[in-house]
Design an enzyme around this catalytic site. Structure first.
Site, PDB file in Angstrom:
ATOM      1  N   TYR A 183       0.816  -1.243   0.000  1.00  0.00           N
ATOM      2  CA  TYR A 183       0.000   0.000   0.000  1.00  0.00           C
ATOM      3  C   TYR A 183       0.842   1.283   0.000  1.00  0.00           C
ATOM      4  O   TYR A 183       2.052   1.229   0.098  1.00  0.00           O
ATOM      5  CB  TYR A 183      -1.110  -0.008   1.041  1.00  0.00           C
ATOM      6  CG  TYR A 183      -0.826  -0.142   2.518  1.00  0.00           C
ATOM      7  CD1 TYR A 183       0.416   0.088   3.086  1.00  0.00           C
ATOM      8  CD2 TYR A 183      -1.882  -0.492   3.377  1.00  0.00           C
ATOM      9  CE1 TYR A 183       0.604  -0.021   4.446  1.00  0.00           C
ATOM     10  CE2 TYR A 183      -1.706  -0.603   4.744  1.00  0.00           C
ATOM     11  CZ  TYR A 183      -0.460  -0.372   5.265  1.00  0.00           C
ATOM     12  OH  TYR A 183      -0.288  -0.483   6.601  1.00  0.00           O
ATOM     13  N   GLU A 184       0.172   2.405  -0.163  1.00  0.00           N
ATOM     14  CA  GLU A 184       0.817   3.716  -0.415  1.00  0.00           C
ATOM     15  C   GLU A 184       1.721   3.661  -1.648  1.00  0.00           C
ATOM     16  O   GLU A 184       2.784   4.269  -1.678  1.00  0.00           O
ATOM     17  CB  GLU A 184       1.601   4.217   0.812  1.00  0.00           C
ATOM     18  CG  GLU A 184       0.771   4.541   2.045  1.00  0.00           C
ATOM     19  CD  GLU A 184      -0.333   5.561   1.818  1.00  0.00           C
ATOM     20  OE1 GLU A 184      -0.389   6.185   0.726  1.00  0.00           O
ATOM     21  OE2 GLU A 184      -1.158   5.743   2.723  1.00  0.00           O
TER      22      GLU A 184
END
Ligand SMILES: Cc1cc2nc3c(=O)[nH]c(=O)nc-3n(C[C@H](O)[C@H](O)[C@H](O)COP(=O)(O)OP(=O)(O)OC[C@H]3O[C@@H](n4cnc5c(N)ncnc54)[C@H](O)[C@@H]3O)c2cc1C
Length: 343
Positions: A183-184
């Site tokens: 994620y990110e």
């Protein structure tokens, strides 16, 4: 609510908004740049998440290594010795500690650069630190979250069969760590950001300034070590320099776009490995300087010097294989067609 591999204490859901309206933030077509103000901070925070899980997995394994008894120690001669007294277990714990320290140092250096990009005394310095921040953010995110997974995996290994059993808790760190490279912005996306935008946005100035700083530290290392520990950092910095110049050349030719993208992951990993080694070497130099004043805990300070040596022997030696992967070229991967992959 989704059923996930890890982070079960953090409920995740997907929401879709039908007929929603949006409000423009800032001027049209500048949204991506505005978003990066938030994203840089968020990416660094996820890098720190990698460090946090790795540290916890390390502490857990360190405790188990003293508790679990098995086999005769070649060091102490003790039968049914604590497993920490076997060289291979000591190797795993030492590599875990060194990698956690390197990832923590990379994240802290990124934060320092971000602060100085805002607070340094003049425009020139602020610009220089901004270049360092931009270069370091994808490395802090991707390299530290990969370290989170590697160290959590080693933590399971230190526990042996009990690592695969939920009651020890080692497996939870492994599962929880696995989301952070995703994620990110996946770590693949971070690598593309590094080679696609960050490396060349200033004509390579930030990367070249970093190489100069790393060489300066390496030049001082002779005060502490002779032979391999110095050579390993020198060779690794040379690999970073070769890879950087190769990428800057490739980026200047639009026809080599695939070569650049095929190199991205290996370049980010090479940068992370070598920046981590450079920062641990700075730590070793600082420890030596403090030791010479006679202040501080001498055993702890010696430990900082040994930690760099462990890192140099176990991690920096990989720089040449990272460099080989940087130069593999897009055409080779393109030849790995579906026919080849499914044969
Ligand atoms: C537990 C969890 C919590 C999350 N929380 C949030 C949240 O709070 N807010 C939010 O907005 N999002 C959230 N996400 C979404 C998350 O940010 C995305 O899953 C992540 O960015 C990856 O995107 P994707 O899943 O679409 O993967 P994909 O884009 O489908 O990627 C699949 C693979 O292909 C690669 N890939 C994709 N495109 C390219 C390309 N152009 N070139 C090379 N490789 C490529 C990727 O690197 C990856 O390896 C969450 C996800 C999870 C699992």
């Amino acid at each position: 609510v989704e059923h996930k591999l890890g982070i079960h204490a953090s409920p995740t859901c997907v929401m879709s908004y039908e007929g929603a309206t949006a409000e423009l933030v800032g001027r049209p077509n500048e949204g991506l740049a505005h978003m990066f103000v938030m994203m840089n901070a968020a990416r660094l925070a996820v890098g720190v998440e990698g460090v946090g899980i790795a540290e916890r997995a390390y502490q857990h394994a360190l405790a188990y290594g003293q508790e679990r008894r098995q086999g005769r120690s070649v060091w102490t001669g003790e039968m049914n010795a604590p497993i920490i007294d076997h060289p291979d277990v000591r190797r795993m714990l030492s590599v875990m500690k060194a990698k956690v320290a390197a990832a923590r140092a990379i994240c802290l250096s990124t934060a320092v650069a971000a602060d100085l990009a805002r607070t340094a005394a003049n425009d020139e310095d602020r610009l220089r630190w901004k270049g360092r921040e931009d270069l370091f953010v994808p490395i802090a995110k991707a390299w530290s979250t990969d370290v989170g997974c590697e160290v959590a995996s080693l933590g399971v290994q230190v526990h042996g069969g009990m690592g695969f059993i939920e009651e020890t808790g080692a497996a939870q760190y492994y599962r929880d760590a696995r989301i952070a490279p995703i994620y990110e912005g996946t770590n693949g996306v971070q690598a593309m950001d590094l080679v696609g935008r960050k490396l060349s946005q200033d004509g390579g100035a930030a990367a070249k300034a970093l190489i100069t700083d790393m060489k300066a530290t390496c030049g001082e290392l002779n005060r502490l070590y002779s032979g391999k520990p110095v050579e390993r950092l020198a060779n690794a910095i040379e690999a970073v320099e070769d890879a950087t110049l190769w990428l800057l050349d490739a980026k200047a030719e639009p026809a080599r776009a695939a070569d650049v993208l095929a190199a991205a992951d290996a370049y980010l990993k090479l940068m992370g490995d070598v920046i981590g080694g450079w920062l641990l070497a700075k730590g070793a130099l600082a420890a030596k300087a403090q030791m010479e004043t006679g202040e501080g805990d001498a055993a702890w300070l010696q430990g900082r010097m040994d930690l760099y040596e462990v890192y140099a022997a176990n991690v920096l030696g990989h720089a040449s294989s990272r460099l080989a992967a940087v130069g593999q070229g897009g055409a080779l991967l393109q030849r790995m067609t579906l026919d080849v992959l499914s044969a």
